[in-house]
Every structure is written in structure tokens, then in C-alpha cells.
Design a protein around this motif. Structure first.
Motif, mmCIF file in Angstrom:
data_model
loop_
_atom_site.group_PDB
_atom_site.id
_atom_site.type_symbol
_atom_site.label_atom_id
_atom_site.label_comp_id
_atom_site.label_asym_id
_atom_site.label_seq_id
_atom_site.Cartn_x
_atom_site.Cartn_y
_atom_site.Cartn_z
ATOM 1 N N GLU A 33 0.852 -1.187 0.000
ATOM 2 C CA GLU A 33 0.000 0.000 0.000
ATOM 3 C C GLU A 33 0.884 1.230 0.000
ATOM 4 O O GLU A 33 1.657 1.455 0.941
ATOM 5 N N PHE A 34 0.804 2.002 -1.068
ATOM 6 C CA PHE A 34 1.529 3.270 -1.126
ATOM 7 C C PHE A 34 0.734 4.322 -0.376
ATOM 8 O O PHE A 34 -0.481 4.444 -0.555
ATOM 9 N N ARG A 35 1.428 5.121 0.444
ATOM 10 C CA ARG A 35 0.753 6.172 1.211
ATOM 11 C C ARG A 35 1.668 7.391 1.314
ATOM 12 O O ARG A 35 2.808 7.303 1.747
ATOM 13 N N GLN A 67 1.331 11.572 2.549
ATOM 14 C CA GLN A 67 0.516 12.627 3.128
ATOM 15 C C GLN A 67 1.374 13.837 3.449
ATOM 16 O O GLN A 67 2.556 13.705 3.795
ATOM 17 N N GLY A 68 0.769 15.008 3.366
ATOM 18 C CA GLY A 68 1.471 16.226 3.766
ATOM 19 C C GLY A 68 0.794 17.458 3.212
ATOM 20 O O GLY A 68 0.423 17.483 2.028
ATOM 21 N N GLU A 69 0.601 18.462 4.068
ATOM 22 C CA GLU A 69 0.028 19.752 3.656
ATOM 23 C C GLU A 69 -1.277 19.594 2.870
ATOM 24 O O GLU A 69 -1.511 20.256 1.861
ATOM 25 N N GLY A 70 -2.126 18.687 3.353
ATOM 26 C CA GLY A 70 -3.417 18.496 2.704
ATOM 27 C C GLY A 70 -3.406 17.557 1.521
ATOM 28 O O GLY A 70 -4.463 17.268 0.951
ATOM 29 N N VAL A 71 -2.239 17.083 1.130
ATOM 30 C CA VAL A 71 -2.131 16.124 0.022
ATOM 31 C C VAL A 71 -2.171 14.717 0.614
ATOM 32 O O VAL A 71 -1.398 14.394 1.512
ATOM 33 N N ASP A 72 -3.066 13.897 0.134
ATOM 34 C CA ASP A 72 -3.211 12.528 0.644
ATOM 35 C C ASP A 72 -3.369 11.593 -0.550
ATOM 36 O O ASP A 72 -4.383 11.622 -1.254
ATOM 37 N N ILE A 73 -2.340 10.779 -0.799
ATOM 38 C CA ILE A 73 -2.368 9.849 -1.920
ATOM 39 C C ILE A 73 -2.207 8.438 -1.388
ATOM 40 O O ILE A 73 -1.231 8.133 -0.693
ATOM 41 N N GLN A 74 -3.157 7.581 -1.685
ATOM 42 C CA GLN A 74 -3.099 6.182 -1.290
ATOM 43 C C GLN A 74 -3.390 5.322 -2.508
ATOM 44 O O GLN A 74 -4.275 5.643 -3.303
ATOM 45 N N ALA A 75 -2.643 4.248 -2.628
ATOM 46 C CA ALA A 75 -2.869 3.349 -3.763
ATOM 47 C C ALA A 75 -2.214 2.004 -3.495
ATOM 48 O O ALA A 75 -1.113 1.944 -2.931
ATOM 49 N N ALA A 76 -2.891 0.947 -3.881
ATOM 50 C CA ALA A 76 -2.304 -0.392 -3.809
ATOM 51 C C ALA A 76 -1.435 -0.603 -5.047
ATOM 52 O O ALA A 76 -1.837 -0.269 -6.162
ATOM 53 N N ILE A 77 -0.232 -1.124 -4.841
ATOM 54 C CA ILE A 77 0.679 -1.416 -5.958
ATOM 55 C C ILE A 77 1.000 -2.902 -5.926
ATOM 56 O O ILE A 77 1.506 -3.423 -4.917
ATOM 57 N N ALA A 78 0.737 -3.581 -7.006
ATOM 58 C CA ALA A 78 1.093 -4.997 -7.126
ATOM 59 C C ALA A 78 2.487 -5.114 -7.728
ATOM 60 O O ALA A 78 2.865 -4.324 -8.599
#
Length: 438
Positions: free
Chosen positions: A332-334, A336-347
Motif C-alpha cells: 500500500e503506497f501512502r 501525506q502532507g500539507e493536505g495532500v493525501d495519496i493512497q494506492a495499492a501497488i502490485a
């Protein structure tokens, strides 16, 4: 090794992501120079710089820190600062002439010189370049689309020369790793050394033999390519992060709908370029694009990452995902910072698809090293792998398929090159291993 020992030699592995210094004596004893940072002895000095302004009396002076101290200063963030990483990638670039940091302009050799001064300051008395025999590692091929080898070496010599290392020997990095590995050999052998750094992957074929108890080495062939760990990071950023920051989006210009230029995302996905975006015209141009974008929110997040210096946090998140994929089928890629939130599963299967072209080009460089040496894969007795990228399963499979599992060996991913360079400094004719001398 006694600190007062005379005739010490220094090996310097200046890397894209990390730098290691080793010290060897005439008895063949070698150790990594340690840096006392917050009560811990570190053998790895992060290749990073932090610049910030500090008031002194009635004036303001730019202060500079390197290594883990640069990261400390950056994370404290108490004053305006510039944080720069992976700048080694600019070494052979003709297009990189300088960057402005506060009131001053810095060429590549100025950045390298500033970094080396912090290294010497924290390294202490044994980092006396003028009084030691110094061997400095360099890639077989520098990073970049059209790397200028002569330019890179002139920049290296200018920076190291100002610290007293005018007579240093510049040695291919995999040759340094080969010398470290050769101490384990109990019989004559032809060895392929594969060194995977942050910016380049380098390969050397060496023939080692012993005569009268003396280790002898003959270089047979070398090759290199500007693809390595940072290139794999690029694929993760390009596939996972950039699409969430406006890549592929559109903006309005007069009565036309145009695509947001991709070169901003190409720069963003390269750590050395990302570190420079805040000081270039990119940030101003991105703000203008955001005002006319059909969907401005993703671009505003892109701007926040650059504006608030979140590149280092992004680097950590991407590196963590890459390491996790070496051990797991999915992660799981995660970020976060300064209101930026990116999450994604990487196979892992997806990641290996993204880097397949890079791996193929690395395989071509391995074949080139064998061709330059005039030998086939079957004549290689041992393959010595070093560098963090050698743990990527797709890279491991490349060597297993060509040479077989039993012929592969590896060592510490950070220290082997510096150790070997320091040992070369103690060799009878260290100049024999200098690039251009054999």
C-alpha cells in the motif's frame, strides 16, 4: 585501526543517494568512517544538502549542512530553506549550468564542494585529503540522456581539488567493489561485478589470481548505463502519483482546450529535478496553469508539494514502497502532507511491468560488459552484486537466468565500493586503476 596510523588511504564512494568513506592502512585493514549523529555512529552519509539563511549581527549569511544534518535542518523547517538531493545526476549534464540559491549561484562543482566540506567537517582529522592517498569512485557511464564524461570529470576534479585531493585516483565504482570482494576468493577466478546505485548501474569483468600470496587483478571489460534505483522510483511516481496531481489533464487557452504539458511531470518524477523546481520558473508556470485548468484541484496539490518542499517525504514514501515490493506481492503506497493525501495499492506484477524496459536495457549493459571482456556468461565463475537495487526481484531474476543462483553472491549494499577504493589506495600501483590508465 589506530587513529594515529600513518600512511592511511581514503576511499570515497560519492553516490547519488548515499556517500560512504573508508579508511585503509598498510596492513590491509579497512573500516568505514563513522559519523556521530544524535548519539549514533552512522557509516552512511546521505547525499543531500540544505541551505538556509541565518542572521549574524546586522547581516544575513547562508548556512549549509549536508548528510543527516541536512535532513535535520530541513525537517525542523524553522526558516526559509532549500533542500537538494540526488544532485550527482547533474554531473555530466551540459544543460545544468547553475542554480540560484537565495542570493548566490551554484554550479555543479559548487554544490559538490559544499557537500564535501560538510563531509570533511563531520568526518574529522582522518579526512585530510591532502595528506592521504585518495581513491574516488566514479560511474562507468554517468547518468543522463547524453552524459558528457569529460565535463563530469572536470567538475569532480575542481570540487575535490579544492579540498586538497588534486592527485586523487578516479576509479570505476564496480572495480572498487571487485577489490573488496576479491579478498574472499580462495582461488583464481573471473568475476562479474554488478553495482547498482541510485543513478547508474555499472558492470566490470575482472580476472583475479594469486601469485606468491599477492592478489593480482586484471580488468577485462566494463560497461554502464544511467538506469538504476532512481529510474525505478520514477516509474512509481509517474504511474501512481502524477496522475493524481493533474497529469493527463487539460487547461483552457483562449478558445482552445490543451493538454497540460508533460515535462512538468517528467521533472517532478526525477529527484534531482524535483529538488530544483522551486527555484526554477516551473512553479510560476504551474500556478498560471492552475488558474485556467478545467480541474484545478490536482494541480494545486502538485504546487503544494513543490511549494512546501514535500519532495523528501515523497522520496521516502516511494522508496518504502519499492523496498516492500521486493518482499511482498503487493504493498500500500501512502503519501501525506500539507493536505495532500495519496493512497494506492501497488502490485509487484504491475511494478515489474512498469520497469520492464529499464530491466531490458540493464540486461543489454550486462551483455555489453561480457562482449567488451571477450568472454561468454559461462566463463564467469562468480557474480558479485552490490547496491540496493540488486534486491529487486526482477533484477535478481536477470542474473539468475544468465548465470545461475549458485554463482551469485552479494555483500553490504552500501560499504563495499568505498572499502575497495580504500584498498586500491594501498595497492603497489594505485594509479594503474585510475580511469584512462588501463
Amino acid at each position: 585501526m589506530p587513529a594515529s596510523s600513518e600512511n592511511l588511504s581514503i576511499g570515497i564512494d560519492f553516490g547519488t543517494s548515499n556517500t560512504v568513506v573508508a579508511i585503509a592502512d598498510q596492513e590491509g585493514r579497512v573500516e568505514a568512517l563513522t559519523f556521530d549523529h544524535q548519539g549514533k555512529d552512522l557509516k552512511v552519509y546521505v547525499t543531500a544538502l540544505c541551505f538556509w539563511d541565518e542572521r549574524h549581527g546586522n547581516g544575513i549569511r547562508t548556512e549549509i549542512e549536508g548528510g543527516p544534518w541536512a535532513i535535520d535542518q530541513f525537517l525542523e523547517g524553522l526558516t526559509a530553506h532549500r533542500f537538494i538531493q540526488s544532485f550527482k545526476t547533474f554531473a555530466a549534464s551540459q544543460s545544468f549550468q547553475e542554480t540560484r540559491i537565495f542570493r548566490e549561484r551554484y554550479r555543479f562543482e559548487d554544490l559538490l564542494g559544499a557537500f564535501l566540506r560538510t563531509l570533511a567537517r563531520h568526518g574529522g582529522s582522518r579526512m585530510d585529503f591532502a595528506a592521504r592517498n585518495v581513491a574516488i569512485g566514479r560511474p562507468v557511464q554517468f547518468a543522463g540522456t547524453h552524459p558528457d564524461d569529460a565535463l563530469a570529470m572536470s567538475r569532480y576534479r575542481a570540487a575535490f581539488g579544492k579540498l586538497g585531493a588534486e592527485h586523487a585516483h578516479y576509479v570505476y565504482e564496480p572495480v572498487g567493489a571487485a577489490f573488496f570482494y576479491a579478498r574472499q576468493l580462495e582461488h583464481d577466478a573471473t568475476v562479474l561485478v554488478a553495482d547498482f546505485g541510485g543513478g547508474t548501474s555499472d558492470f566490470s569483468v575482472m580476472r583475479f589470481s594469486r601469485s606468491g600470496g599477492v592478489l593480482r587483478a586484471e580488468p577485462l571489460g566494463h560497461s554502464g548505463i544511467g538506469i538504476a534505483g532512481d529510474s525505478f522510483d520514477y516509474r512509481i511516481v509517474d504511474q501512481v502519483v502524477s496522475p493524481r496531481l493533474g497529469k493527463g489533464g487539460s487547461y483552457r487557452s483562449m478558445d482552445k482546450i490543451l493538454s497540460i504539458p508533460n515535462h512538468y511531470y517528467a521533472n517532478f518524477a526525477r529527484w534531482n529535478q524535483l529538488a530544483m523546481m522551486k527555484g526554477s520558473g516551473d512553479l510560476k508556470e504551474l500556478r498560471a496553469l492552475a488558474r485556467t485548468a478545467l480541474d484545478p484541484e490536482p494541480l494545486e496539490k502538485f504546487i503544494d508539494i513543490v511549494e512546501y518542499d514535500l519532495g523528501f517525504a515523497l522520496y521516502r514514501a516511494v522508496s518504502s514502497a519499492k523496498v516492500a515490493l521486493s518482499a511482498n506481492d503487493e504493498t500500500e503506497f501512502r503519501f501525506q502532507g500539507e493536505g495532500v493525501d495519496i493512497q494506492a495499492a501497488i502490485a509487484r506484477s504491475d511494478f515489474e511491468g512498469w520497469i520492464a524496459g529499464d530491466v531490458a536495457r540493464i540486461a543489454g549493459a550486462v551483455d555489453q560488459a561480457l562482449e567488451n571482456a571477450g568472454i561468454g556468461a559461462g566463463e564467469i565463475e562468480k557474480v558479485f552484486l552490490t547496491g540496493g537495487t540488486s534486491f529487486v526481484p526482477a533484477i535478481r531474476r536477470l542474473f539468475v537466468d544468465r548465470f545461475g543462483e549458485s554463482r551469485l553472491t552479494s555483500a553490504d549494499q552500501f560499504e563495499s565500493i568505498a572499502y575497495g577504493l580504500a584498498l586500491i589506495g594501498q595497492a603497489e600501483n594505485p594509479e594503474r586503476w585510475a580511469v584512462g590508465r588501463h
